[in-house]
Design a protein around this motif. Structure first.
Motif, short mmCIF file in Angstrom:
data_model
loop_
_atom_site.label_atom_id
_atom_site.label_comp_id
_atom_site.label_asym_id
_atom_site.label_seq_id
_atom_site.Cartn_x
_atom_site.Cartn_y
_atom_site.Cartn_z
N TYR A 103 -39.73 -63.66 3.72
CA TYR A 103 -38.46 -63.26 4.49
C TYR A 103 -38.75 -62.70 5.60
N VAL A 104 -38.20 -63.26 6.72
CA VAL A 104 -38.22 -62.79 8.13
C VAL A 104 -37.02 -62.37 8.66
N ASN A 105 -36.80 -61.32 9.14
CA ASN A 105 -35.61 -60.91 9.78
C ASN A 105 -35.82 -60.71 11.34
N ILE A 106 -34.91 -61.70 12.24
CA ILE A 106 -35.23 -61.14 13.51
C ILE A 106 -33.92 -60.45 14.07
N ARG A 107 -34.00 -59.48 14.74
CA ARG A 107 -32.74 -58.81 15.23
C ARG A 107 -32.59 -58.95 16.89
N LYS B 267 -32.48 -70.24 18.86
CA LYS B 267 -32.65 -69.54 17.46
C LYS B 267 -33.39 -70.46 16.73
N VAL C 136 -36.00 -67.16 7.29
CA VAL C 136 -35.89 -66.68 8.37
C VAL C 136 -34.33 -66.26 8.66
N ILE C 137 -34.14 -65.10 8.91
CA ILE C 137 -32.63 -64.75 9.13
C ILE C 137 -32.41 -64.19 10.61
N ILE C 138 -31.49 -64.63 11.55
CA ILE C 138 -31.43 -64.02 12.62
C ILE C 138 -30.13 -63.16 12.82
N ASP C 139 -30.16 -62.04 13.01
CA ASP C 139 -29.17 -61.18 13.37
C ASP C 139 -28.86 -60.81 14.85
N GLU C 140 -27.34 -60.95 15.11
CA GLU C 140 -27.22 -60.78 16.58
C GLU C 140 -26.45 -59.53 16.49
N ILE D 9 -36.53 -69.61 14.42
CA ILE D 9 -36.90 -69.96 13.06
C ILE D 9 -38.20 -70.84 12.74
#
Length: 71
Positions: A3-7, A18, A42-46, A22
């Protein structure tokens, strides 16, 4: 199951950018750790620039100052 979280700050990141993030994170985990891309998340939070602080200021304030300096 990685699990990867990119902010990132919400400043016009495109859908293509995006997708590149990913794909890149998935490929890196696959290559380095031999993880299965099908089970890599892969989750991208803005984040609004008002909610992101650096050096005791919001990114909104920093961006305004940078814009004023350039004009």
């Amino acid at each position: 199951m990685p699990y990867v979280n990119i902010r990132v700050t919400r400043e016009g990141v495109t859908a293509e950018q995006k997708l590149q993030l990913i794909e890149g994170a998935t490929d890196l985990l696959s290559h380095v750790l031999n993880k299965n891309p099908a089970t890599t998340f892969v989750i991208i939070d803005e984040v609004d620039t008002d909610n992101w602080g650096v050096a005791r200021e919001t990114v909104t304030t920093l961006r305004k100052r940078e814009a004023e300096r350039k004009s």
